[in-house]
Design an enzyme around this catalytic site. Structure first.
Site, short mmCIF file in Angstrom:
data_model
loop_
_atom_site.label_atom_id
_atom_site.label_comp_id
_atom_site.label_asym_id
_atom_site.label_seq_id
_atom_site.Cartn_x
_atom_site.Cartn_y
_atom_site.Cartn_z
N CYS A 106 0.81 -1.01 -0.16
CA CYS A 106 0.19 0.14 -0.05
C CYS A 106 0.80 1.24 -0.27
O CYS A 106 1.96 1.16 -0.39
CB CYS A 106 -0.95 0.24 1.02
N ARG A 127 -3.57 -0.70 5.31
CA ARG A 127 -4.20 -1.78 4.76
C ARG A 127 -3.46 -2.82 4.41
O ARG A 127 -3.74 -3.95 4.64
CB ARG A 127 -4.36 -0.87 3.29
N ASP A 129 -8.29 3.64 0.99
CA ASP A 129 -7.35 4.01 2.26
C ASP A 129 -8.36 4.57 3.37
O ASP A 129 -8.74 5.61 3.28
CB ASP A 129 -6.37 4.96 1.70
#
Length: 285
Positions: free
Chosen positions: A7, A13, A109
């Protein structure tokens, strides 16, 4: 097999994805390494507080996670790089597109969001990983080697009342005319097909799939690989024997164009002749 989740900061994440994936694939832990990193990570940063909180709700502790920034070494050593968004995928594509996988349609996100937003992100990641694990992404068809004999034997004895022994599998590698192929999932053998090729006549000696991977097209992939071999080598015939009672297997072979050569009390024999081989070739292109 080395699997890396990517990420941006490697604090929200990708740490959650890494932990969820590792938990869901723990039965394959001897065969895979799972990690994560970020395109713009600050090395050493801890996982965000909300990520730790929502993962703890599922019984998974990521409090010891520390961020890593992606580098050349990580890219070179990985087999799969699973991106959490299109932007990560597009950034890495010029360097390693053949290794890249986008998780789902991309995961928004949650950085700076509420705990509920992190819960939603966690659940989206888990759902996307479930779909990924059910796909063909981690299935590989490859040549069998002698080190695979024990794993093949475990599947063999679980499928047949009179199974091949480990030595029977090993003996295939002492023959110059054997053709042996395995199906792997996350680096673990889940199926195989062993054949003898004697002057253009190919005989399937044994073929089986791990029972936990039935109905996922593994048998078809193995048969496809042998048919491809026959076409490439201009083989005249492909035969096998199957018990009369094994209706699913007979149905599978028939769907490939095998023809019944005759029945006795316990066996059926099928053939893939030149005409059928041409049909397969036309289908392939």
């Amino acid at each position: 097999m080395n699997i890396v989740f990517v990420c941006t900061g490697n604090t929200c994440r990708s740490p959650m994805a890494e932990a969820i994936f590792r938990e869901k694939t723990k039965d394959f832990s001897e065969n895979i390494t799972v990690s994560s990193c970020g395109l713009g990570a600050m090395p050493g940063d801890a996982a965000s507080e909300n990520s730790v909180t929502v993962m703890a709700e599922t019984g998974i502790d990521i409090s010891s996670h520390r961020a890593r920034k992606i580098n050349e070494y990580i890219i070179d050593e990985s087999d799969f790089i699973i991106c959490l968004s299109d932007s990560h995928y597009n950034y890495l594509a010029p360097f390693c597109k053949e290794k890249l996988v986008l998780l789902g349609d991309g995961i928004p996100d949650p950085y700076g969001g509420s705990v509920d937003e992190y819960r939603y992100c966690r659940d989206e990641i888990e759902s996307a990983i479930d779909i990924l694990l059910e796909s063909d992404t981690f299935i590989k068809i490859d040549k069998m080697c002698s080190d695979d004999a024990q794993s093949a034997y475990v599947i063999e004895k679980d499928n047949f009342s009179d199974p091949w022994s480990v030595d029977s599998f090993l003996s295939q590698f002492d023959k110059s005319f054997s053709v042996n192929i395995v199906a792997e999932y996350l680096g673990k053998i889940i199926g195989y097909i062993c054949c003898d090729d004697i002057m253009g006549e190919v005989y399937i000696c044994t073929v089986a799939v791990d029972k936990s991977f039935r109905r996922r097209g593994i048998g078809r992939k193995l048969l496809d690989s042998i048919i491809d071999y026959c076409i490439e080598n201009n083989s005249e015939m492909l035969t096998l024997e199957v018990r009369v009672s094994n209706t699913p297997a007979i149905s599978l072979y028939s769907s490939f164009g095998f023809e019944n050569l005759g029945l006795n009390r316990i066996e059926a024999k099928f053939m893939e002749g030149n005409d059928s081989s041409r049909r397969v070739m036309e289908k392939v292109g």
